[in-house]
Write a protein that holds these residues in place. Sequence first.
Motif, PDB file in Angstrom:
ATOM      1  N   HIS A 199       0.842  -1.201   0.000  1.00 39.82           N
ATOM      2  CA  HIS A 199       0.000   0.000   0.000  1.00 39.82           C
ATOM      3  C   HIS A 199       0.882   1.258   0.000  1.00 39.82           C
ATOM      4  O   HIS A 199       0.992   1.954   1.016  1.00 39.82           O
ATOM      5  CB  HIS A 199      -0.931   0.007   1.223  1.00 39.82           C
ATOM      6  CG  HIS A 199      -1.805  -1.197   1.316  1.00 39.82           C
ATOM      7  ND1 HIS A 199      -2.859  -1.414   0.460  1.00 39.82           N
ATOM      8  CD2 HIS A 199      -1.769  -2.261   2.160  1.00 39.82           C
ATOM      9  CE1 HIS A 199      -3.455  -2.557   0.777  1.00 39.82           C
ATOM     10  NE2 HIS A 199      -2.821  -3.090   1.794  1.00 39.82           N
ATOM     11  N   PRO A 200       1.520   1.564  -1.114  1.00 42.15           N
ATOM     12  CA  PRO A 200       2.406   2.733  -1.159  1.00 42.15           C
ATOM     13  C   PRO A 200       1.678   4.055  -0.965  1.00 42.15           C
ATOM     14  O   PRO A 200       2.327   5.078  -0.717  1.00 42.15           O
ATOM     15  CB  PRO A 200       3.023   2.634  -2.571  1.00 42.15           C
ATOM     16  CG  PRO A 200       2.057   1.818  -3.362  1.00 42.15           C
ATOM     17  CD  PRO A 200       1.472   0.837  -2.397  1.00 42.15           C
ATOM     18  N   ASP A 201       0.344   4.035  -1.055  1.00 42.19           N
ATOM     19  CA  ASP A 201      -0.446   5.250  -0.880  1.00 42.19           C
ATOM     20  C   ASP A 201      -0.832   5.503   0.574  1.00 42.19           C
ATOM     21  O   ASP A 201      -1.494   6.502   0.862  1.00 42.19           O
ATOM     22  CB  ASP A 201      -1.727   5.162  -1.718  1.00 42.19           C
ATOM     23  CG  ASP A 201      -2.565   3.936  -1.365  1.00 42.19           C
ATOM     24  OD1 ASP A 201      -1.984   2.876  -1.046  1.00 42.19           O
ATOM     25  OD2 ASP A 201      -3.807   4.037  -1.396  1.00 42.19           O
ATOM     26  N   VAL A 202      -0.416   4.632   1.494  1.00 43.12           N
ATOM     27  CA  VAL A 202      -0.820   4.749   2.900  1.00 43.12           C
ATOM     28  C   VAL A 202       0.363   5.222   3.744  1.00 43.12           C
ATOM     29  O   VAL A 202       1.327   4.472   3.942  1.00 43.12           O
ATOM     30  CB  VAL A 202      -1.347   3.402   3.438  1.00 43.12           C
ATOM     31  CG1 VAL A 202      -1.668   3.507   4.931  1.00 43.12           C
ATOM     32  CG2 VAL A 202      -2.603   2.985   2.662  1.00 43.12           C
ATOM     33  N   PRO A 203       0.330   6.451   4.264  1.00 41.17           N
ATOM     34  CA  PRO A 203       1.393   6.922   5.152  1.00 41.17           C
ATOM     35  C   PRO A 203       1.396   6.133   6.463  1.00 41.17           C
ATOM     36  O   PRO A 203       0.346   5.746   6.970  1.00 41.17           O
ATOM     37  CB  PRO A 203       1.044   8.392   5.400  1.00 41.17           C
ATOM     38  CG  PRO A 203       0.058   8.752   4.339  1.00 41.17           C
ATOM     39  CD  PRO A 203      -0.674   7.502   4.007  1.00 41.17           C
ATOM     40  N   VAL A 204       2.593   5.908   7.009  1.00 39.33           N
ATOM     41  CA  VAL A 204       2.765   5.227   8.285  1.00 39.33           C
ATOM     42  C   VAL A 204       3.393   6.205   9.270  1.00 39.33           C
ATOM     43  O   VAL A 204       4.429   6.814   8.980  1.00 39.33           O
ATOM     44  CB  VAL A 204       3.661   3.984   8.138  1.00 39.33           C
ATOM     45  CG1 VAL A 204       3.938   3.345   9.500  1.00 39.33           C
ATOM     46  CG2 VAL A 204       3.018   2.963   7.201  1.00 39.33           C
ATOM     47  N   VAL A 205       2.752   6.358  10.428  1.00 34.99           N
ATOM     48  CA  VAL A 205       3.266   7.229  11.490  1.00 34.99           C
ATOM     49  C   VAL A 205       3.582   6.361  12.701  1.00 34.99           C
ATOM     50  O   VAL A 205       2.749   5.556  13.131  1.00 34.99           O
ATOM     51  CB  VAL A 205       2.233   8.313  11.869  1.00 34.99           C
ATOM     52  CG1 VAL A 205       2.735   9.141  13.049  1.00 34.99           C
ATOM     53  CG2 VAL A 205       1.943   9.208  10.671  1.00 34.99           C
ATOM     54  N   THR A 206       4.793   6.502  13.250  1.00 36.23           N
ATOM     55  CA  THR A 206       5.211   5.679  14.382  1.00 36.23           C
ATOM     56  C   THR A 206       6.099   6.481  15.321  1.00 36.23           C
ATOM     57  O   THR A 206       6.618   7.545  14.948  1.00 36.23           O
ATOM     58  CB  THR A 206       5.965   4.428  13.889  1.00 36.23           C
ATOM     59  OG1 THR A 206       6.214   3.558  15.000  1.00 36.23           O
ATOM     60  CG2 THR A 206       7.287   4.794  13.229  1.00 36.23           C
ATOM     61  N   ALA A 207       6.282   5.947  16.532  1.00 41.33           N
ATOM     62  CA  ALA A 207       7.167   6.601  17.490  1.00 41.33           C
ATOM     63  C   ALA A 207       8.611   6.144  17.330  1.00 41.33           C
ATOM     64  O   ALA A 207       9.528   6.842  17.754  1.00 41.33           O
ATOM     65  CB  ALA A 207       6.698   6.321  18.925  1.00 41.33           C
ATOM     66  N   ALA A 208       8.824   4.957  16.741  1.00 39.14           N
ATOM     67  CA  ALA A 208      10.193   4.459  16.591  1.00 39.14           C
ATOM     68  C   ALA A 208      10.265   3.387  15.515  1.00 39.14           C
ATOM     69  O   ALA A 208       9.342   2.584  15.369  1.00 39.14           O
ATOM     70  CB  ALA A 208      10.707   3.881  17.915  1.00 39.14           C
ATOM     71  N   LEU A 209      11.366   3.396  14.782  1.00 41.50           N
ATOM     72  CA  LEU A 209      11.695   2.324  13.844  1.00 41.50           C
ATOM     73  C   LEU A 209      12.797   1.499  14.493  1.00 41.50           C
ATOM     74  O   LEU A 209      13.939   1.939  14.590  1.00 41.50           O
ATOM     75  CB  LEU A 209      12.154   2.893  12.502  1.00 41.50           C
ATOM     76  CG  LEU A 209      12.512   1.866  11.432  1.00 41.50           C
ATOM     77  CD1 LEU A 209      11.280   1.072  11.001  1.00 41.50           C
ATOM     78  CD2 LEU A 209      13.143   2.556  10.224  1.00 41.50           C
TER      79      LEU A 209
END
Length: 210
Positions: free
Chosen positions: A175-185
């Motif tokens: 899903h390249p159209d879906v942004p991912v937001v996270t606190a840490a990678l």
Amino acid sequence: MFPNLTIVDHPLVQHKLTLMRQKETSTAVFRQLLREISQLLAYEVTRELPMTTRAIDTPLMEMDAPVLAGRKLALISILRAGNGLLDGMLELIPSARVGFVGLYRDEATLQPVKYYFKVPEQLGERLSIVVDPMLATGNSSAAAVSMLKDAGARDIRFLCLLAAPEGVARMQEAHPDVPVVTAALDKRLNDKGYILPGLGDAGDRMFGTK
């Protein structure tokens, strides 16, 4: 490397995440920290919500004031651990519509198995924010997003507490159209599909189960 990934490096987010990672943190404290950090992450994932204006009266005069535009957004929790992020976000966005995607991971294949799906109507006219604390293999997350697209969702964002490079890559591929937001990678997955260094099983730590 991951153009669809945003890491929220705010000091309060990082401090609370460190407390959550510690194995001695109690269930009650873990749950409270997750609620608090979810509100800080929600601030970032909703940063670009569409706005309009409406006429209001302040105690001193009339004005055109900014308000959210369009249909109320949808928060979609991937059961069960997603509910920990959902609760905090609903305190910030109490008018949001709520949906649930029930998936469990087959421990042998690491593939998701669906057991429940109930989402708001008119998803095509709403921003849908999918929440799950851990983006590990990415298989369950990608499957959940596919189900939402099949249900009509067109504007989707994914919010998690921790992500592994493998999971972000899987989401970017599917899903390249879906942004991912996270606190840490974090660094990587272990041979059982858990994030390292991670914080263990978020659902178990949140609900006090093993």
